[in-house]
Design a protein around this motif. Structure first.
Motif, short mmCIF file in Angstrom:
data_model
loop_
_atom_site.label_atom_id
_atom_site.label_comp_id
_atom_site.label_asym_id
_atom_site.label_seq_id
_atom_site.Cartn_x
_atom_site.Cartn_y
_atom_site.Cartn_z
N PRO A 146 62.77 69.52 38.10
CA PRO A 146 62.40 70.55 37.14
C PRO A 146 61.45 71.59 37.74
CG PRO A 146 62.15 68.36 36.19
CD PRO A 146 62.38 68.17 37.66
N GLU A 147 61.58 72.83 37.26
CA GLU A 147 60.68 73.89 37.67
C GLU A 147 59.36 73.77 36.91
OE1 GLU A 147 62.49 77.64 37.05
OE2 GLU A 147 64.27 77.20 38.28
N ALA A 148 58.29 74.24 37.57
CA ALA A 148 56.96 74.27 36.93
C ALA A 148 56.51 75.72 36.89
CB ALA A 148 55.97 73.41 37.70
N ASP A 149 57.02 76.47 35.92
CA ASP A 149 56.76 77.91 35.86
C ASP A 149 55.30 78.20 35.58
OD1 ASP A 149 59.41 78.54 36.28
OD2 ASP A 149 59.91 78.46 34.14
N GLY A 150 54.78 79.24 36.27
CA GLY A 150 53.46 79.76 35.95
C GLY A 150 52.30 78.91 36.41
N GLN A 151 52.52 77.94 37.29
CA GLN A 151 51.42 77.14 37.78
C GLN A 151 51.66 76.76 39.23
OE1 GLN A 151 51.42 72.94 36.33
NE2 GLN A 151 53.10 73.58 35.02
N ASN A 152 50.61 76.27 39.87
CA ASN A 152 50.71 75.85 41.26
C ASN A 152 51.60 74.61 41.34
OD1 ASN A 152 50.39 74.89 43.86
ND2 ASN A 152 48.23 75.40 43.96
N GLN A 153 52.80 74.79 41.88
CA GLN A 153 53.75 73.68 41.91
C GLN A 153 53.31 72.54 42.80
OE1 GLN A 153 58.09 74.41 41.04
NE2 GLN A 153 57.63 75.97 42.56
N MET A 154 52.50 72.85 43.81
CA MET A 154 52.10 71.80 44.74
C MET A 154 51.27 70.71 44.04
SD MET A 154 53.54 72.61 47.53
CE MET A 154 54.84 73.31 46.53
N GLU A 155 50.68 71.05 42.92
CA GLU A 155 49.86 70.08 42.20
C GLU A 155 50.72 69.03 41.48
OE1 GLU A 155 47.47 72.37 39.58
OE2 GLU A 155 46.18 73.20 41.17
N THR A 156 51.96 69.38 41.16
CA THR A 156 52.80 68.47 40.38
C THR A 156 54.13 68.15 41.06
OG1 THR A 156 53.79 70.34 39.19
CG2 THR A 156 51.82 69.33 38.23
N LEU A 157 54.43 68.80 42.19
CA LEU A 157 55.77 68.69 42.77
C LEU A 157 56.10 67.27 43.22
CD1 LEU A 157 58.28 70.30 43.42
CD2 LEU A 157 57.33 70.81 45.67
N SER A 158 55.16 66.59 43.87
CA SER A 158 55.46 65.23 44.35
C SER A 158 55.78 64.31 43.18
CB SER A 158 54.29 64.68 45.16
OG SER A 158 53.12 64.60 44.36
N GLY A 159 55.06 64.44 42.07
CA GLY A 159 55.34 63.62 40.90
C GLY A 159 56.70 63.94 40.29
N GLN A 160 57.05 65.23 40.27
CA GLN A 160 58.36 65.63 39.73
C GLN A 160 59.49 65.09 40.60
OE1 GLN A 160 57.62 69.88 39.67
NE2 GLN A 160 57.53 69.89 37.44
N ILE A 161 59.29 65.13 41.92
CA ILE A 161 60.31 64.59 42.83
C ILE A 161 60.48 63.09 42.62
CG2 ILE A 161 60.82 64.14 45.25
CD1 ILE A 161 59.58 66.85 45.91
N ALA A 162 59.36 62.37 42.52
CA ALA A 162 59.43 60.92 42.32
C ALA A 162 60.17 60.58 41.02
CB ALA A 162 58.03 60.33 42.31
N GLU A 163 59.89 61.33 39.95
CA GLU A 163 60.55 61.08 38.68
C GLU A 163 62.04 61.41 38.77
OE1 GLU A 163 61.48 60.18 34.77
OE2 GLU A 163 59.81 59.57 36.06
N THR A 164 62.39 62.49 39.47
CA THR A 164 63.80 62.86 39.62
C THR A 164 64.56 61.82 40.42
OG1 THR A 164 63.19 65.21 39.55
CG2 THR A 164 65.37 64.67 40.39
N LEU A 165 63.93 61.27 41.46
CA LEU A 165 64.57 60.21 42.26
C LEU A 165 64.77 58.95 41.41
CD1 LEU A 165 62.69 60.65 45.65
CD2 LEU A 165 65.10 61.16 45.20
N ARG A 166 63.79 58.65 40.56
CA ARG A 166 63.92 57.49 39.68
C ARG A 166 65.11 57.66 38.74
NH1 ARG A 166 62.93 55.89 34.76
NH2 ARG A 166 62.21 57.96 34.13
N GLN A 167 65.27 58.86 38.19
CA GLN A 167 66.40 59.12 37.30
C GLN A 167 67.72 59.02 38.03
OE1 GLN A 167 65.66 62.92 35.49
NE2 GLN A 167 63.80 62.25 34.42
N ALA A 168 67.74 59.48 39.30
CA ALA A 168 68.97 59.40 40.09
C ALA A 168 69.37 57.94 40.34
CB ALA A 168 68.80 60.14 41.42
N LYS A 169 68.38 57.08 40.58
CA LYS A 169 68.68 55.66 40.76
C LYS A 169 69.24 55.06 39.48
CE LYS A 169 65.53 54.44 44.52
NZ LYS A 169 64.41 53.56 44.96
#
Length: 222
Positions: A43-66
């Motif tokens: 998911p995109e994180a519009d209007g904020q520093n993505q680096m603060e949340t990107l790793s968590g978003q990636i981990a959640e996306t990988l969990r959903q893919a599994k």
């Protein structure tokens, strides 16, 4: 959907020729990766520093893919330097690997026949003035180091064939890192956009307990 547990090695040149816009391609001096389709989108994180949340978003996306059936999912795509702009990261449906690219002499000699209108940005005189101002500021102690760059904007009267351009970049960059990533907006009506390039640099790579970095233009201390 292709289960990534049963992926087999493929000849590198086949993967390069199979690439089509919309897929993800990466060639290093050691391996080639071609990823197709979309299983999940980070998911995109519009209007904020993505680096603060990107790793968590990636981990959640990988969990959903599994959960959807991929036993060994991975994320591919591009992350912008501007941290408030959205990254373009996906879990692909199909992933294929190979060894390094190898070309014979005749393949390397083939050239594309396109002509381009080339516009330097900034113009050469403006760039020269910027260099002079930078040198003056270094001389007076205002700055200790600067990095100046300029772009060339190329416009073709014919449609640019992304797959053809990628092949030519790969042929002349067998010891570097050649890539193509779809950076189109997630809106269905937006035009297709591809980020592609060839770089001699490797920012960082990790495999198991080994970390490799080759930042040629880096100036940070070890």
């Amino acid at each position: 959907m292709l289960d990534q547990n049963v992926i087999t090695e493929t000849k590198a040149e086949h993967l390069l020729h199979e690439y089509q816009p919309g897929a993800f391609f990466l060639a290093s001096p050691h391996r080639v990766l071609l990823a197709k389709g979309i299983c999940e989108i980070v998911p995109e994180a519009d209007g904020q520093n993505q680096m603060e949340t990107l790793s968590g978003q990636i981990a959640e996306t990988l969990r959903q893919a599994k959960q959807s059936g991929q036993s060994r999912p991975l994320v591919v795509g591009a992350v912008p330097f501007d941290q408030v702009k959205p990254a373009r990261l996906v879990v692909p449906e199909e992933v294929r690997w190979s060894g390094p690219l190898q070309f014979d002499h005749e393949e390397k000699e083939q050239q594309a026949g396109h002509t381009y209108h080339i516009k330097p940005v900034p113009e050469p005189e403006d760039y020269k003035n910027g260099v002079e101002q930078g040198l003056a500021r270094i001389a007076d102690g205002t700055l200790s180091k600067i990095v100046l760059s300029r772009s060339l904007h190329l416009t073709s009267p014919e449609p640019i064939q992304t797959d053809e351009l990628l092949r030519h970049l790969a042929q002349h960059n067998t010891h570097g890192y050649t890539f193509a990533a779809d950076v189109s907006s997630q809106e269905e009506t937006s035009p297709r956009r591809t980020l592609l390039g060839a770089s001699p640099e490797l920012l960082v790579s990790r495999m198991g307990t080994q970390v490799v970095s080759n930042p040629l233009a880096g100036s940070r201390p070890r």
